[in-house]
Write an enzyme that holds these catalytic residues in place. Sequence first.
Site, mmCIF file in Angstrom:
data_model
loop_
_atom_site.group_PDB
_atom_site.id
_atom_site.type_symbol
_atom_site.label_atom_id
_atom_site.label_comp_id
_atom_site.label_asym_id
_atom_site.label_seq_id
_atom_site.Cartn_x
_atom_site.Cartn_y
_atom_site.Cartn_z
ATOM 1 N N GLY A 13 27.375 43.505 15.746
ATOM 2 C CA GLY A 13 28.486 43.879 16.634
ATOM 3 C C GLY A 13 29.102 42.656 17.271
ATOM 4 N N ALA A 14 29.200 41.557 16.494
ATOM 5 C CA ALA A 14 29.588 40.257 17.068
ATOM 6 C C ALA A 14 31.071 39.940 16.907
ATOM 7 C CB ALA A 14 28.741 39.143 16.460
ATOM 8 N N ARG A 16 33.364 41.158 18.761
ATOM 9 C CA ARG A 16 34.004 41.124 20.087
ATOM 10 C C ARG A 16 32.979 41.378 21.187
ATOM 11 N NH1 ARG A 16 35.804 46.643 21.033
ATOM 12 N NH2 ARG A 16 35.342 47.929 19.216
ATOM 13 N N ASP A 63 27.399 48.029 8.285
ATOM 14 C CA ASP A 63 27.131 49.143 9.184
ATOM 15 C C ASP A 63 25.626 49.152 9.427
ATOM 16 O OD1 ASP A 63 26.500 51.554 10.360
ATOM 17 O OD2 ASP A 63 27.805 52.756 9.078
ATOM 18 N N SER A 142 20.608 49.258 28.348
ATOM 19 C CA SER A 142 21.716 49.477 29.283
ATOM 20 C C SER A 142 21.159 50.054 30.577
ATOM 21 C CB SER A 142 22.705 50.474 28.675
ATOM 22 O OG SER A 142 23.616 50.935 29.650
ATOM 23 N N TYR A 154 23.619 58.387 24.589
ATOM 24 C CA TYR A 154 23.558 56.932 24.829
ATOM 25 C C TYR A 154 22.338 56.575 25.686
ATOM 26 C CZ TYR A 154 25.555 52.329 26.157
ATOM 27 O OH TYR A 154 25.788 50.988 26.370
ATOM 28 N N ALA A 155 22.079 57.364 26.724
ATOM 29 C CA ALA A 155 20.923 57.096 27.597
ATOM 30 C C ALA A 155 19.632 57.226 26.807
ATOM 31 C CB ALA A 155 20.931 58.059 28.785
ATOM 32 N N ALA A 157 19.270 56.776 23.574
ATOM 33 C CA ALA A 157 19.187 55.628 22.657
ATOM 34 C C ALA A 157 18.769 54.365 23.411
ATOM 35 C CB ALA A 157 20.540 55.412 21.976
ATOM 36 N N LYS A 158 19.362 54.145 24.577
ATOM 37 C CA LYS A 158 19.084 52.901 25.307
ATOM 38 C C LYS A 158 17.682 52.909 25.927
ATOM 39 C CE LYS A 158 22.876 50.622 24.528
ATOM 40 N NZ LYS A 158 22.829 49.605 23.451
#
Length: 253
Positions: A13-14, A16, A63, A142, A154-155, A157-158
Amino acid sequence: MSTTQQRVAIVTGAARGIGAATALRLAAQGRAVGVLDLDPDACRETVEKITADGGTALAVGCDVSDTDQVRDAVRQVAAELGPPLVLVNNAGVLRDNLLFKMDETDWDTVIGVHLRGAFLMSRACQSYMVEAGFGRIVSLSSSSALGNRGQANYAAAKAGLQGFTKTLAKELGKFGITANAVAPGFIVTDMTAATAARVGVGFDDFQEAAAAKTAVGRVGAPEDVARAIAFFTADEAGFVSGQVLYVAGGPLN
Ligand code: NAP
């Protein structure tokens, strides 16, 4: 004299945001960097900045949730730059929604990129690290790992990445490999800009509100996170493993 050697790093994911800042930082420290993102053309700006500063970088389209693409990408980096001994699992997506509105695709996409992606990338790189007797794995968690409305996927996963990190630390430590997680708070990137747009708030107002809730009175920049990642990836950081560092401008409670 620094003991940091020219080792090869991969940052996912580099193209940006935090990933691009991290790739630049690691390159400035002498790493050759595999700049991975979904679209190899999107990696060009990061690669050009690194090479303009005299560094070495390679753009690779991948991916991270796809087994074959991960295998091929890691092999390409190993063939063109050298064995990847530093890995930053940074690629990320958001598919926010309240639980009753969250569909299976929202769930699977987020778990797939963050958790499956970190698993596939770490598994593909660890054989090179074990062979070298050295490795550094940093995964992006995160502040949302502690729970955040509208982010069940998301929570999860993080928070999962924190358990993943501690397990890798235990399994791989005897091979000279450390695994750590960096958990940012509010960082100014396209990701937070998209969240502001989704909730219908101007990005400046959104940042101001986040800064007001932060102990240091400001929001974070990608470089704030890159500096923490760089610490964990240093050759000298070999006795720090299995840790989660919140980079959030204050304590979270
Ligand atoms: P960003 O600006 O949205 O950048 C994320 C990058 O990951 C994009 O270039 C994106 O490509 C790429 N990506 C998405 N899915 C991918 C996949 N399957 N394979 C490879 N690359 C993929 O995000 P950011 O804010 O820099 O965040 C970086 C990391 O930090 C993420 O893991 C995020 O969850 C975490 N984080 C961010 C914040 C924050 O406040 N910004 C806070 C806590 C944690 P496309 O553009 O093509 O989708």
